[in-house]
Design a protein around this motif. Structure first.
Motif, mmCIF file in Angstrom:
data_model
loop_
_atom_site.group_PDB
_atom_site.id
_atom_site.type_symbol
_atom_site.label_atom_id
_atom_site.label_comp_id
_atom_site.label_asym_id
_atom_site.label_seq_id
_atom_site.Cartn_x
_atom_site.Cartn_y
_atom_site.Cartn_z
ATOM 1 N N UNK A 151 0.857 -1.242 0.006
ATOM 2 C CA UNK A 151 0.173 -0.037 0.101
ATOM 3 C C UNK A 151 0.810 1.297 -0.043
ATOM 4 N N UNK A 152 1.838 1.273 0.659
ATOM 5 C CA UNK A 152 2.772 2.486 0.856
ATOM 6 C C UNK A 152 3.459 2.901 -0.724
ATOM 7 N N UNK A 153 3.736 1.650 -1.249
ATOM 8 C CA UNK A 153 4.362 2.029 -2.827
ATOM 9 C C UNK A 153 3.285 2.659 -3.355
ATOM 10 N N UNK A 154 2.018 2.287 -3.367
ATOM 11 C CA UNK A 154 1.043 3.011 -4.107
ATOM 12 C C UNK A 154 0.433 4.447 -3.368
ATOM 13 N N UNK A 155 1.316 4.869 -2.266
ATOM 14 C CA UNK A 155 0.762 6.110 -1.419
ATOM 15 C C UNK A 155 -0.610 6.028 -0.997
ATOM 16 N N UNK A 156 -1.161 4.737 -0.669
ATOM 17 C CA UNK A 156 -2.533 4.426 -0.296
ATOM 18 C C UNK A 156 -3.664 4.907 -1.345
ATOM 19 N N UNK A 157 -3.244 5.615 -2.372
ATOM 20 C CA UNK A 157 -4.259 5.990 -3.351
ATOM 21 C C UNK A 157 -3.981 5.768 -4.743
ATOM 22 N N UNK A 158 -2.967 5.272 -5.345
ATOM 23 C CA UNK A 158 -2.803 5.433 -6.958
ATOM 24 C C UNK A 158 -2.661 3.947 -7.301
ATOM 25 N N UNK A 159 -2.676 3.891 -8.490
ATOM 26 C CA UNK A 159 -2.184 2.746 -9.371
ATOM 27 C C UNK A 159 -0.548 2.852 -9.482
ATOM 28 N N UNK A 160 -0.023 1.474 -9.084
ATOM 29 C CA UNK A 160 1.354 1.766 -8.962
ATOM 30 C C UNK A 160 2.110 1.946 -10.475
ATOM 31 N N UNK A 161 1.249 1.433 -11.475
ATOM 32 C CA UNK A 161 2.001 1.785 -12.849
ATOM 33 C C UNK A 161 1.523 3.022 -13.482
ATOM 34 N N UNK A 162 0.051 3.423 -13.388
ATOM 35 C CA UNK A 162 -0.231 4.662 -13.961
ATOM 36 C C UNK A 162 -0.029 5.965 -13.402
ATOM 37 N N UNK A 163 0.040 5.904 -11.819
ATOM 38 C CA UNK A 163 0.021 6.913 -10.899
ATOM 39 C C UNK A 163 -1.393 7.604 -10.731
ATOM 40 N N UNK A 164 -2.517 7.089 -11.201
ATOM 41 C CA UNK A 164 -3.665 7.551 -11.306
ATOM 42 C C UNK A 164 -4.472 6.884 -10.170
ATOM 43 N N UNK A 165 -5.597 7.768 -9.724
ATOM 44 C CA UNK A 165 -6.438 7.254 -8.403
ATOM 45 C C UNK A 165 -6.875 5.715 -8.942
ATOM 46 N N UNK A 166 -6.596 5.047 -7.940
ATOM 47 C CA UNK A 166 -7.043 3.733 -7.912
ATOM 48 C C UNK A 166 -8.542 3.483 -8.185
ATOM 49 N N UNK A 167 -9.256 4.188 -7.480
ATOM 50 C CA UNK A 167 -10.713 3.777 -7.678
ATOM 51 C C UNK A 167 -11.429 4.882 -6.938
ATOM 52 N N UNK A 168 -12.736 5.209 -7.366
ATOM 53 C CA UNK A 168 -13.361 6.239 -6.372
ATOM 54 C C UNK A 168 -13.683 6.027 -5.119
ATOM 55 N N UNK A 169 -13.522 4.935 -4.722
ATOM 56 C CA UNK A 169 -13.650 4.603 -3.293
ATOM 57 C C UNK A 169 -12.674 4.976 -2.397
ATOM 58 N N UNK A 170 -11.489 5.164 -2.980
ATOM 59 C CA UNK A 170 -10.044 5.914 -2.207
ATOM 60 C C UNK A 170 -11.015 7.053 -1.482
ATOM 61 N N UNK A 171 -11.626 7.899 -1.998
ATOM 62 C CA UNK A 171 -12.025 9.129 -1.379
ATOM 63 C C UNK A 171 -13.324 8.895 -0.363
ATOM 64 N N UNK A 172 -13.995 7.722 -0.379
ATOM 65 C CA UNK A 172 -15.047 7.358 0.290
ATOM 66 C C UNK A 172 -14.991 7.876 1.860
ATOM 67 N N UNK A 173 -16.003 8.495 2.380
ATOM 68 C CA UNK A 173 -16.051 8.659 3.829
ATOM 69 C C UNK A 173 -17.334 8.094 4.111
ATOM 70 N N UNK A 174 -17.071 6.967 4.804
ATOM 71 C CA UNK A 174 -18.383 5.964 5.352
ATOM 72 C C UNK A 174 -18.066 5.260 6.539
ATOM 73 N N UNK A 175 -18.974 5.169 7.403
ATOM 74 C CA UNK A 175 -18.641 4.302 8.441
ATOM 75 C C UNK A 175 -20.254 3.617 8.700
ATOM 76 N N UNK A 176 -19.986 2.341 8.908
ATOM 77 C CA UNK A 176 -18.876 1.498 9.117
ATOM 78 C C UNK A 176 -17.994 1.205 7.668
ATOM 79 N N UNK A 177 -17.018 0.819 7.534
ATOM 80 C CA UNK A 177 -16.319 0.559 6.318
ATOM 81 C C UNK A 177 -16.449 -0.723 5.651
#
Length: 330
Positions: A214-240
């Motif tokens: 996860x750290x290699x991907x900075x918790x947020x991005x695709x390791x290859x493209x550097x783009x946000x890996x998915x919209x769920x990265x920015x989800x704010x929901x409880x419970x997860x």
């Protein structure tokens, strides 16, 4: 604690004991006797007491391991959500109670009842041995060690099923060889809970490899493209539930950092920026996602409303990240 946090604190403290004791401990920095007294109330008041009262005589909830075997009239169902994953069965209920801080003694005998009466829907496997899904096995590892069950089969399972890139994927049984953000975070959370509860180091190397994924991907991005890996990265929901978000990943890395007594990894910075940017002008965080499905009762606000749970999680992450010692090290 910032001025905004001081303003929000009374609102956070005016909550169910399942949340309040954590606010007292991690944000208000109350004396241990204070937050422990509040934590003891989880068994007798609010969310914890309500969920305890829904347990069946055989130790299960809704009759099933991961899926209910019956429609319980006490459960909350929302029109239009009939096809969604239900959240009322035993694995989900145990996880909620554990994360709310219920003392295991309130469930005395439950581990044995579950062992005798409950098996997984997949291949009828023994409950405490787990099944093939990494997310299910992660919660079972944590729930088992919490309740005193024998989870030795799961301790062996995680290193055996770690993929070459360092993470896990619940679809490995279908042939997937690339890790999933969702599966990896769930696996890490279960392993860290087990490691903290037992004090053992058996899975430490496995855990650190998973963290690096996860750290290699900075918790947020695709390791290859550097783009946000998915919209769920920015989800704010409880419970997860089982779904990944950068907030819940940050909350995990906070816990891991404190456990390992190390400073925050600088590669968390992008996720921290996302978190700061999602804070409202009033110092609170609002829910922007909803994970539909049958549940016993609501434990948080509707989508779009300020959430005490999310505000608590975000606040303690940022206070950890912003500690003066950590600032100097970065």
């Amino acid at each position: 604690m910032s001025d905004d946090d001081v303003t929000v604190l009374p609102w956070l403290l005016d909550t169910d004991p399942a949340l309040r004791w954590q606010v007292e401990r991690d944000v208000a920095l109350a004396p241990e006797a204070t937050w422990r007294a509040t934590r003891a109330r989880v068994a007798t008041e609010g969310f914890g007491a309500r969920l305890l009262a829904l347990q069946d005589e055989d130790g299960s909830w809704a009759g099933g391991a991961h899926f209910p075997t019956r429609r319980d009239e006490r459960a909350l169902r929302v029109e239009g959500e009939d096809d969604a994953q239900p959240w009322t069965a035993t694995s989900w209920s145990l996880t909620a109670l554990r994360e709310w801080g219920l003392e295991a003694s309130a469930l005395e005998g439950t581990a044995e009842k579950i062992r005798a009466n409950l098996r997984w829907e997949y291949e009828d496997r023994a409950f405490w041995d787990g099944e093939v899904d990494a997310c299910i096995n992660a919660s079972t590892l944590a729930n088992g060690v919490w309740l005193g069950a024998d989870v030795s089969a799961l301790v062996a399972w995680f290193p055996e099923h770690q993929l070459e890139d360092g993470g896990w994927n619940c679809e490995w049984v279908e042939g997937s060889t690339r890790s999933s953000f969702h599966s990896t975070l769930n696996a890490l959370r279960g392993i860290l809970w087990w490691e903290t509860a037992t004090g053992r180091q058996d899975l430490r190397r496995t855990r650190l490899r998973g963290e690096e994924y996860l750290l290699r991907r900075r918790l947020t991005v695709n390791h290859t493209t550097g783009e946000l890996v998915g919209p769920w990265v920015e989800h704010l929901a409880y419970p997860s539930r089982w779904i990944y978000s950068s907030l819940h990943a940050l909350d995990y890395f906070r816990a891991a950092s404190l456990h390992d007594r190390i400073s925050p990894d600088p590669r968390l910075a992008d996720a921290i920026t996302l978190l700061r940017d999602s804070r409202g002008a009033d110092g609170r965080w609002s829910s922007n996602a909803r994970y539909t499905g049958e549940r016993w009762f609501e434990v948080d606000v509707a989508k779009g409303e300020p959430s005490p749970w999310l505000t608590f999680l975000a606040t303690r992450v940022l206070e950890w990240w912003d500690l003066p010692d950590h600032q100097e090290e970065r």
